[in-house]
Design an enzyme around this catalytic site. Structure first.
Site, PDB file in Angstrom:
ATOM      1  CD  GLU A  90     -51.657  33.036  45.900  1.00 15.14           C
ATOM      2  OE1 GLU A  90     -52.185  33.598  44.912  1.00 15.14           O
ATOM      3  OE2 GLU A  90     -51.972  33.312  47.087  1.00 15.14           O
ATOM      4  CG  ASP A 146     -47.741  35.416  40.261  1.00 13.03           C
ATOM      5  OD1 ASP A 146     -47.938  36.197  39.315  1.00 13.03           O
ATOM      6  OD2 ASP A 146     -48.490  35.369  41.263  1.00 13.03           O
TER       7      ASP A 146
END
Length: 768
Positions: free
Chosen positions: A386, A269
């Site tokens: 997130e 990520d």
């Protein structure tokens, strides 16, 4: 119902309605205060029951530090006996505007590390990635804020601590391949770590230190951190497949991939994140080029609502699940300017959030067993940030009331479901509701930070510090080249020579090292004899795609393009909840299974389904912003040039690529967003799937003349800048599209439109 009443009250208090508010309704100021109270509770619990250890256990109220079991990487990778929750939250206190508590926390760091002269000379084995993003990033952000908030009390010791830590972490790069080992011993170096703990490194771990390390170099005048970390980033990027996709794990001993899986979540990520954020922070065209190419690849291989895990060479989907860390992606898409895609992806995570009361580490979007067990591959959720991080960025970009509604829901969940005696506990198992007796430093430093900031519209980070980027650990970082300490030729030459000596990768695979813009220019100017041994990280982004010219907005964290409603103003409507908003819930209904322990909770889990909220803000026809109206005089379509591609010129409202235009009865109106139903075949990828991820088209009707034009705002997955948006007059003659591209006329059947994709790049650059 309570959450919906919040917004109803906002409208009522500004005179839109006359109903008396219910006594229990909270204003946005009260929500901000409630979020602050949650922070104060968690921070106070750590100071009372955890400090000077790394964390506090929220249920047992015990301190938590490194485990004696050297194989317990779940704890030891992030707990290094360095008061991680303290250092990870220096900037949190600064952002809250609490200067006295910030100064107190800075003094605590001084006492623990500086006055004792121990620094980071500690016999503990830590993960380089986690220590870089939590501790090194925390020290650098704390240093920047200390210069700003307490200059008379501060002597740069946080920067000196960061340099000491960086010098210990950079030793991990002295592997046979110059890929960093994943772990190191802070006192003894990576050689003291067993090989079994060093043979697998993830793409994020190899590449992510580049942002913090480069900033450390620029602020300290020591080039080693920048040189080592940028080279590792460049090496991993240049191992990409022909599809511009990366695998997730490699062996730092031989530099070979250990798997074939690519995706957008765990293990990869922050590669995407730091490609873009490095480009922004340091105005680097090479990293901008990496972002352009890798994001285009991700979009081309994604679904309408999620980024799949795929074989990085064939592009074939290889897992039926996505993980919770990929919920960061909508926030990054906002930073890149791709707000519409961010909203779609975020919408899917909202459905997962609603179903499970959190985001399971891995959620199966496809399952042969439509049950709670079949829906969850990995069951824990440690209050990761997130989802609320992306919610924060989307709210800042759109001011849509849905995102405020989600944040209010988040506050209520933390208070009612996750609060313990000494902090907030995550879920060990989302299926059963079993709690986890751990509160990692990111719960305060990211989850609560983003939540507090979302309700704080007047915070200086939304105005005075709007040139900031948040690191992957939510540390605000900024850089002014005029304040950097310049490198000497001798310094750079010494590090380059060390990197080239006994370098397996250099001698066996690639005959050069990778440099960023700044360092490559330095070598060109001062060390030309090394030019045959170095290369830029990537090709520079094309001039029209440079950071300052449209890849991202100049003001990256204040994305407003008009006077949209502020927190103190009445909201009018949600532009997010449209007929497609509930599509993910229908598509993945068999695996969005609510567990039994959430069946009888006392408040609404589905934030956007709140009755009052839906009735108040959904399906409203009142536009929220008129600055998005296109100025047709600026579009300049020529009716006599049938099929010509027209390039839009930015109008007075600052037209932004990809944004929806707002209805205006006297001007233009949106007919349909055709992005999700184009009847095209992806001939280039050899599949019959929809091309919606590669081309974005809106239809526009000029009400005065009934001329219809198609607005192309995304090509090859790349968002076009405002001066690149193309308008197409699709003249139908026997089912053909007519295009005039670079002086050559094309007439193609509609299904064959896909073969023009590659040629579109030429259109963007040459068609006037």
């Amino acid at each position: 119902m309570l959450l919906g009443q919040l917004f109803l009250l906002l409208i009522c208090i500004f005179g839109v309605c006359q109903a008396d508010p219910a006594p229990s309704v909270m204003t946005t100021e009260e929500l901000h205060q409630k979020a602050l109270d949650l922070f104060d509770f968690a921070w106070g619990s750590y100071l009372k029951h955890g400090f000077p250890a790394d964390e506090v256990r929220p249920i047992s109220c015990a301190p938590l530090g490194p485990s004696r079991d050297l194989d317990d990487t779940a704890i030891n990778d992030s707990c290094g006996n360095f008061s991680s929750t303290l250092i990870d939250n220096l900037d949190t206190l600064a952002l809250l505007g609490d200067v006295p508590r910030f100064a107190e926390a800075v003094s605590m760091v001084r006492e623990q590390f500086w006055d004792s002269r121990v620094l980071f000379n500690r016999d503990t084995t830590v993960q380089v990635f986690e220590t870089d993003i939590r501790i090194l990033g925390g020290l650098l952000s704390g240093h920047l804020f200390a210069l700003r908030l307490i200059p008379d009390q501060y002597d740069n010791f946080l920067l000196e601590l960061a340099k000491d830590l960086g010098a210990r972490l950079v030793l991990a790069y002295e592997s046979p391949t110059r890929f960093p080992f994943p772990r190191t011993n802070l006192a003894k170096g990576p050689a003291a770590v067993p090989k079994r703990a060093q043979s697998l490194a993830c793409t994020s771990g190899v590449s992510t230190p580049v942002l913090e390390m480069t900033l450390l170099s620029r602020l300290s005048g020591d080039p080693r951190f920048e040189l080592w970390s940028v080279n590792a980033f460049g090496m991993v990027w240049n191992m990409r497949s022909d599809r511009d996709l990366l695998a997730m794990t490699l062996d730092p001993y031989d530099g070979k991939w250990l798997d074939r899986v690519s995706g957008a979540g765990a293990s990869i990520d922050s590669f995407y994140e730091y490609a873009l954020k490095f480009a922004i922070l340091f105005d680097d065209s090479r990293f901008a080029g990496v972002w352009d190419d890798v994001y285009a690849a991700v979009l081309k291989h994604s679904g309408d609502f999620l980024a799949f895990n795929l074989d990085f060479e064939s592009g074939t989907v290889v897992t039926p699940w996505i993980d919770s860390l990929s919920a960061f992606l909508p926030g990054l898409q906002v930073l890149s300017g791709d707000i519409s895609t961010a909203q779609r992806f975020h919408g899917l995570f909202s459905k997962v959030w609603n179903a499970f009361g959190g985001l399971p580490e891995r959620w199966n979007f496809q399952s042969l067993a439509p049950s709670i067990d079949g829906a969850v591959s990995l069951e824990w959720w440690p209050l990761r940030p997130e989802y609320i991080e992306s919610t924060y960025h989307l709210y800042r970009a759109t001011k849509d009331p849905l995102y405020l509604q989600i944040a209010a829901n988040f506050v209520e969940r933390l208070q009612e479901l996750f609060r313990e005696d000494c902090g907030f506990s995550g879920m060990q198992d989302v299926r059963s509701g079993e709690r986890q007796d751990r509160m990692e430093s990111f719960v305060i430093g990211e989850t609560l930070k983003y939540l507090v900031l979302l309700f704080d519209d007047s915070n200086e980070i939304h105005s005075k510090l709007s040139n900031v980027v948040f690191s992957t650990e939510a540390h605000p970082l900024w850089y002014d080249a005029s304040s950097a300490i310049p490198y000497t030729v001798e310094q750079v030459k010494e590090v380059l020579q060390t990197m080239l000596t006994d370098n397996y990768w250099f001698s066996k695979r690639l005959p050069y090292l990778y440099l960023d813009d700044h360092m490559y220019n330095f070598v060109q100017q001062h060390l030309p004899s090394y030019l045959d041994k170095v290369r830029p990280v990537a090709e520079a982004a094309q001039p029209h795609r440079k950071v300052q010219n449209g890849l991202v907005l100049e003001d990256a964290y204040n994305l407003d393009r008009c006077d949209v409603p502020k927190l103190d103003d009445p909201f009018t409507s949600s532009r997010v909840i449209d007929p497609d908003f509930d599509t993910p819930a229908r598509m993945y209904a068999s695996t969005l299974v609510r567990p039994d322990h959430l069946q009888n909770i006392s408040f609404e889990l589905d934030a956007e389904q709140d009755t009052v909220f839906r009735e108040t803000f959904v399906n409203s026809h009142i536009p929220t912003c008129n600055a998005y109206e296109p100025d047709l005089a600026q579009i300049s379509p020529d009716p006599d040039k049938k099929g010509a591609l027209q390039r839009i010129r930015s109008g007075p409202g600052g037209v932004q690529a990809g944004d929806y235009y707002v209805t205006s009865p006297s001007h233009a109106e949106i007919i349909v967003d055709m992005q999700s139903n184009l009847p095209l075949r992806d001939e280039l990828a050899g599949s019959s799937r929809n091309l919606s991820q590669c081309i974005g088209i809106n239809a526009l009707v000029e009400t005065s003349s009934e001329l219809r034009y198609w607005r192309i705002w995304k090509l090859l997955g790349r968002k076009l800048a405002s001066d690149e948006i193309l308008w197409v007059d699709p003249s139908y003659e026997g089912g053909f599209f007519h295009f005039d591209m670079a002086g050559c006329a094309y007439a193609l059947p509609v299904p064959e439109f896909a073969v023009l994709i590659e040629n579109m790049r030429m259109v963007v650059e040459t068609n006037e």
